[in-house]
Each structure stands twice: as structure tokens, then as C-alpha cells.
Design a protein around this motif. Structure first.
Motif, PDB file in Angstrom:
ATOM      1  N   ARG A 205      25.502  37.860  37.447  1.00 24.89           N
ATOM      2  CA  ARG A 205      25.415  39.158  38.125  1.00 24.89           C
ATOM      3  C   ARG A 205      25.945  39.008  39.542  1.00 24.89           C
ATOM      4  O   ARG A 205      25.547  38.103  40.273  1.00 24.89           O
ATOM      5  CB  ARG A 205      23.986  39.682  38.127  1.00 24.89           C
ATOM      6  CG  ARG A 205      23.815  40.920  39.004  1.00 24.89           C
ATOM      7  CD  ARG A 205      22.645  41.785  38.622  1.00 24.89           C
ATOM      8  NE  ARG A 205      23.015  42.696  37.534  1.00 24.89           N
ATOM      9  CZ  ARG A 205      22.434  43.895  37.354  1.00 24.89           C
ATOM     10  NH1 ARG A 205      21.497  44.313  38.170  1.00 24.89           N
ATOM     11  NH2 ARG A 205      22.805  44.660  36.348  1.00 24.89           N
ATOM     12  N   THR A 206      26.834  39.912  39.909  1.00 27.73           N
ATOM     13  CA  THR A 206      27.475  39.893  41.223  1.00 27.73           C
ATOM     14  C   THR A 206      27.169  41.183  41.967  1.00 27.73           C
ATOM     15  O   THR A 206      27.435  42.271  41.451  1.00 27.73           O
ATOM     16  CB  THR A 206      29.002  39.737  41.078  1.00 27.73           C
ATOM     17  OG1 THR A 206      29.298  38.482  40.466  1.00 27.73           O
ATOM     18  CG2 THR A 206      29.688  39.800  42.436  1.00 27.73           C
ATOM     19  N   TYR A 207      26.601  41.055  43.168  1.00 29.59           N
ATOM     20  CA  TYR A 207      26.349  42.216  44.020  1.00 29.59           C
ATOM     21  C   TYR A 207      27.411  42.301  45.102  1.00 29.59           C
ATOM     22  O   TYR A 207      27.737  41.293  45.745  1.00 29.59           O
ATOM     23  CB  TYR A 207      24.964  42.114  44.673  1.00 29.59           C
ATOM     24  CG  TYR A 207      23.835  42.506  43.760  1.00 29.59           C
ATOM     25  CD1 TYR A 207      23.224  43.752  43.862  1.00 29.59           C
ATOM     26  CD2 TYR A 207      23.377  41.637  42.780  1.00 29.59           C
ATOM     27  CE1 TYR A 207      22.184  44.120  43.027  1.00 29.59           C
ATOM     28  CE2 TYR A 207      22.347  41.992  41.934  1.00 29.59           C
ATOM     29  CZ  TYR A 207      21.753  43.236  42.057  1.00 29.59           C
ATOM     30  OH  TYR A 207      20.733  43.601  41.224  1.00 29.59           O
ATOM     31  N   LEU A 208      27.933  43.508  45.297  1.00 29.94           N
ATOM     32  CA  LEU A 208      28.892  43.752  46.369  1.00 29.94           C
ATOM     33  C   LEU A 208      28.340  44.820  47.296  1.00 29.94           C
ATOM     34  O   LEU A 208      27.896  45.876  46.836  1.00 29.94           O
ATOM     35  CB  LEU A 208      30.235  44.227  45.813  1.00 29.94           C
ATOM     36  CG  LEU A 208      31.072  43.190  45.066  1.00 29.94           C
ATOM     37  CD1 LEU A 208      30.772  43.220  43.574  1.00 29.94           C
ATOM     38  CD2 LEU A 208      32.556  43.460  45.298  1.00 29.94           C
ATOM     39  N   ILE A 209      28.351  44.514  48.588  1.00 29.29           N
ATOM     40  CA  ILE A 209      27.998  45.481  49.617  1.00 29.29           C
ATOM     41  C   ILE A 209      29.138  45.467  50.614  1.00 29.29           C
ATOM     42  O   ILE A 209      29.272  44.513  51.383  1.00 29.29           O
ATOM     43  CB  ILE A 209      26.667  45.146  50.315  1.00 29.29           C
ATOM     44  CG1 ILE A 209      25.572  44.828  49.300  1.00 29.29           C
ATOM     45  CG2 ILE A 209      26.234  46.305  51.216  1.00 29.29           C
ATOM     46  CD1 ILE A 209      25.305  43.370  49.093  1.00 29.29           C
ATOM     47  N   TYR A 214      27.791  38.536  46.542  1.00 31.14           N
ATOM     48  CA  TYR A 214      26.746  37.569  46.240  1.00 31.14           C
ATOM     49  C   TYR A 214      26.569  37.499  44.721  1.00 31.14           C
ATOM     50  O   TYR A 214      26.489  38.537  44.053  1.00 31.14           O
ATOM     51  CB  TYR A 214      25.420  37.976  46.879  1.00 31.14           C
ATOM     52  CG  TYR A 214      25.497  38.121  48.387  1.00 31.14           C
ATOM     53  CD1 TYR A 214      25.522  37.008  49.209  1.00 31.14           C
ATOM     54  CD2 TYR A 214      25.542  39.385  48.981  1.00 31.14           C
ATOM     55  CE1 TYR A 214      25.592  37.126  50.591  1.00 31.14           C
ATOM     56  CE2 TYR A 214      25.616  39.524  50.356  1.00 31.14           C
ATOM     57  CZ  TYR A 214      25.641  38.391  51.160  1.00 31.14           C
ATOM     58  OH  TYR A 214      25.717  38.517  52.523  1.00 31.14           O
ATOM     59  N   SER A 215      26.483  36.284  44.190  1.00 32.90           N
ATOM     60  CA  SER A 215      26.398  36.124  42.736  1.00 32.90           C
ATOM     61  C   SER A 215      25.304  35.142  42.337  1.00 32.90           C
ATOM     62  O   SER A 215      24.958  34.227  43.105  1.00 32.90           O
ATOM     63  CB  SER A 215      27.734  35.627  42.174  1.00 32.90           C
ATOM     64  OG  SER A 215      28.748  36.583  42.375  1.00 32.90           O
ATOM     65  N   ALA A 216      24.795  35.347  41.125  1.00 37.17           N
ATOM     66  CA  ALA A 216      23.791  34.445  40.590  1.00 37.17           C
ATOM     67  C   ALA A 216      23.917  34.371  39.076  1.00 37.17           C
ATOM     68  O   ALA A 216      24.274  35.361  38.419  1.00 37.17           O
ATOM     69  CB  ALA A 216      22.380  34.908  40.971  1.00 37.17           C
ATOM     70  N   GLU A 217      23.633  33.200  38.547  1.00 38.10           N
ATOM     71  CA  GLU A 217      23.524  33.024  37.094  1.00 38.10           C
ATOM     72  C   GLU A 217      22.164  33.532  36.661  1.00 38.10           C
ATOM     73  O   GLU A 217      21.151  33.258  37.313  1.00 38.10           O
ATOM     74  CB  GLU A 217      23.668  31.549  36.733  1.00 38.10           C
ATOM     75  CG  GLU A 217      23.424  31.258  35.257  1.00 38.10           C
ATOM     76  CD  GLU A 217      23.430  29.774  34.933  1.00 38.10           C
ATOM     77  OE1 GLU A 217      22.872  29.408  33.876  1.00 38.10           O
ATOM     78  OE2 GLU A 217      23.973  28.988  35.737  1.00 38.10           O
ATOM     79  N   PRO A 235      21.582  31.065  42.416  1.00 36.15           N
ATOM     80  CA  PRO A 235      22.800  31.392  43.174  1.00 36.15           C
ATOM     81  C   PRO A 235      23.989  30.542  42.734  1.00 36.15           C
ATOM     82  O   PRO A 235      23.850  29.340  42.491  1.00 36.15           O
ATOM     83  CB  PRO A 235      22.406  31.080  44.623  1.00 36.15           C
ATOM     84  CG  PRO A 235      20.917  31.228  44.647  1.00 36.15           C
ATOM     85  CD  PRO A 235      20.450  30.733  43.305  1.00 36.15           C
ATOM     86  N   VAL A 236      25.146  31.188  42.619  1.00 39.40           N
ATOM     87  CA  VAL A 236      26.377  30.485  42.253  1.00 39.40           C
ATOM     88  C   VAL A 236      27.511  30.992  43.134  1.00 39.40           C
ATOM     89  O   VAL A 236      27.451  32.097  43.679  1.00 39.40           O
ATOM     90  CB  VAL A 236      26.755  30.698  40.764  1.00 39.40           C
ATOM     91  CG1 VAL A 236      25.700  30.120  39.842  1.00 39.40           C
ATOM     92  CG2 VAL A 236      26.981  32.182  40.464  1.00 39.40           C
ATOM     93  N   ASN A 237      28.537  30.164  43.273  1.00 35.59           N
ATOM     94  CA  ASN A 237      29.762  30.578  43.957  1.00 35.59           C
ATOM     95  C   ASN A 237      30.793  30.960  42.913  1.00 35.59           C
ATOM     96  O   ASN A 237      31.114  30.159  42.028  1.00 35.59           O
ATOM     97  CB  ASN A 237      30.290  29.439  44.830  1.00 35.59           C
ATOM     98  CG  ASN A 237      29.380  29.150  46.010  1.00 35.59           C
ATOM     99  OD1 ASN A 237      28.873  30.068  46.651  1.00 35.59           O
ATOM    100  ND2 ASN A 237      29.165  27.873  46.308  1.00 35.59           N
TER     101      ASN A 237
END
Length: 304
Positions: A205-209, A214-217, A235-237
Motif C-alpha cells: 500500500r502506497t500513500y501519496l500526499i 510512503y509505502s508499506a508491505e 515500511p518499504v522503499n
């Protein structure tokens, strides 16, 4: 500076964002659209080109004074029983249109714009089409109420999931039980359904503001991780090209604030599933430590 939040003030996300905005010295006003027309008064006039709302507590909100509008949820106005379905529908349409006219007349900065937010939410199959045009991989998908097409699609894929076209129910695996001819025909006479090839792998899941990503598995064994109360977020890159694809999706969809769901398949390829224009974020923020609320406050209070 007035920041308007559209949504129920008892919503935990509204409460949390309100706290963040007040800590940034902003004035926060809540608008629960469910209260129109019984507890809210709304006015628009052409001569002065002014419009305002009188809230349930008597506060008069001049629309021109709003700096930003955060769309958490717009509920249908509550129309009292009139004993005539046609009159009730007219009253609902009039209340909804009045609200839309007033809010859209505001020069305020929207996160996210009303029309875009609901179109993106309600037309999810078009999300896949637009993403594919951007060169982003998407799963094979069929939206239909034709049983023959469903059978053909299911037979052509190793595993298939199904979900509502617009949303509102959990994703499930399709089984022989669902494909039984009479049952399938009856279900599809109620409404079309979206069928999709199942992509094995990991949920991301990737959040964009705005420009922040910001992303996380999502560690979960459930086909729909939203049902899994034990799911964990790590958290993941993102690879740089997927990060850029995320930004491209948000820009193409007209979203400054979104959560994108990816499926990372066993070959390491990212597959786009959908973008949510009004995502829940508290669980993600608390599990990952990413400053989602801080970023939203910064976006909503930015000088225009």
C-alpha cells in the motif's frame, strides 16, 4: 485561516486531523452533510455572488472565507418521510444540488475535489484502463452481468477473484459454488460484478500526499487484507520507477491525496490494483510511523 472538513465530526479520522490542524493554529469547521436540510441552512445568491451555510450550532460559515476543504465523506442529505417517493427524491435532489452549488462556488483548495473523488471511487474499472495507458501493469479484469462471459473468463485463468464494481463489499475467490449456472445468473441479474485474475504475491500500500510518497508491505494471508485485523504493515522503499508510477497515477487521476494498492508478484513485478481517493490512514500511520497527518496538515494549510 478556516479549514473545512466534510464528514461526521465523530469520525476518528476527522477527530485526528482536526487535532493536527488546530495544533497548526488553524480554525477547523466540520460539515456533516447528513444534517441538511433539517439542521443546516444553505443559501446562494447571484446578486452578491455570496453563499453561506448556517451550521447546527448556529455558526454562519461564509463560503468565501474557507482556505481549504478536506473531503472525508459526503453523506446524502436526510430527507424526512413525505409519504411520496417521488417528492422525497425531488427533495433529496434539491438538497444535494444546493449543497454542491454552494461548495463548488468556494475558491477554497480541495483535497480531493468533489467530482474527481467520487468519479475515481465509483468508476474503478476506468482506473485500470487509465493506468494501463500510462504503461503500468494491471490484472486481467472483466466487469459484466453476462454469465457466459464470466464462465469464459474463469476458465481462462488459474484463479479468479470477484468484487463490487464500485465498492462496499469484500473481495472473494470465485468457486464452483459461485459459478453454478442458476446461482450465477440470479446474482448477475441484481448487478454487474468485477472479476479479476488473482495475482499471487504480496500486498503493497502506497500513500501519496502531494509529492510525498510512503509505502508499506501488508503482511496478511487474507485475500482481502481489510478483513484481517491481525495484518501488519512493514515500511518499504519502492523502486524508483514504481515511485514515479505512483506519482503519475495520482496526477493522471487528479488526486493530491490517495492510497494506491499494488500486488508485488513472485517475479518482483508490481501490478496496480486501485487508487482510493478517500483512504483510511490512522492504522497505516500508527504501524509505520510515517507522518501522514503532518503531511495532510501541511498540504491543507499551504499558502495559496
Amino acid at each position: 485561516m478556516i479549514n473545512l472538513i466534510l464528514g461526521n465530526p465523530k469520525d476518528v479520522h476527522v477527530i485526528h486531523l482536526t487535532k493536527g490542524l488546530k495544533e497548526a493554529n488553524s480554525t477547523v469547521v466540520h460539515l456533516n452533510t447528513r444534517l441538511l436540510p433539517i439542521q443546516l441552512k444553505a443559501s446562494w445568491e447571484s446578486e452578491t455572488e455570496k453563499s453561506y451555510l448556517v451550521l447546527a450550532d448556529g455558526y454562519k460559515l461564509n463560503i468565501e472565507s474557507i482556505h481549504s476543504i478536506f473531503l472525508r465523506r459526503i453523506s446524502d442529505p436526510y430527507i424526512p418521510a413525505l409519504g411520496n417517493p417521488r417528492k422525497e427524491q425531488i427533495a433529496l435532489d434539491d438538497s444535494t444540488t444546493t449543497l454542491r452549488v454552494i461548495l463548488k462556488s468556494s475558491p477554497a483548495f480541495w483535497v480531493n475535489p468533489w467530482d474527481i473523488s467520487y468519479r475515481i471511487h465509483e468508476e474503478k474499472p476506468l482506473q485500470l484502463s487509465n493506468a494501463k495507458k500510462l504503461g503500468i501493469k494491471v490484472p486481467a479484469t472483466l466487469t459484466t452481468n453476462d454469465p457466459e462471459q464470466v464462465i469464459k473468463f474463469a476458465e481462462s485463468k488459474e484463479r479468479v477473484i470477484f468484487k463490487p464494481v464500485c465498492g462496499g463489499a469484500w473481495t472473494q475467490f470465485i468457486t464452483d459454488f459461485h459459478l453454478e449456472p442458476k446461482r450465477l445468473s440470479l446474482a448477475l441479474k441484481m448487478s454487474p460484478v468485477t472479476f479479476q485474475e488473482y495475482i499471487p504475491g504480496t500486498n503493497i500500500r502506497t500513500y501519496l500526499i502531494d509529492e510525498s510518497v510512503y509505502s508499506a508491505e501488508v503482511k496478511s494471508d487474507s485475500v482481502d487484507f481489510r478483513q484481517d485485523k491481525t495484518s501488519q504493515l512493514i515500511p518499504v522503499n519502492l523502486p524508483e520507477h514504481i515511485r514515479q508510477q505512483s506519482l503519475d497515477i495520482a496526477k493522471n487521476f487528479g488526486l493530491l491525496w490517495t492510497a494506491i494498492d499494488w500486488r508485488l508478484d513472485p517475479t518482483g513485478e508490481y501490478v496496480f490494483l486501485e487508487a482510493n481517493s478517500n483512504p483510511l490512514f490512522l492504522y497505516f500511520e500508527r504501524q509505520t510511523g510515517f507522518p501522514v497527518t503532518q503531511e495532510l496538515v501541511k498540504l491543507l494549510t499551504k499558502p495559496r
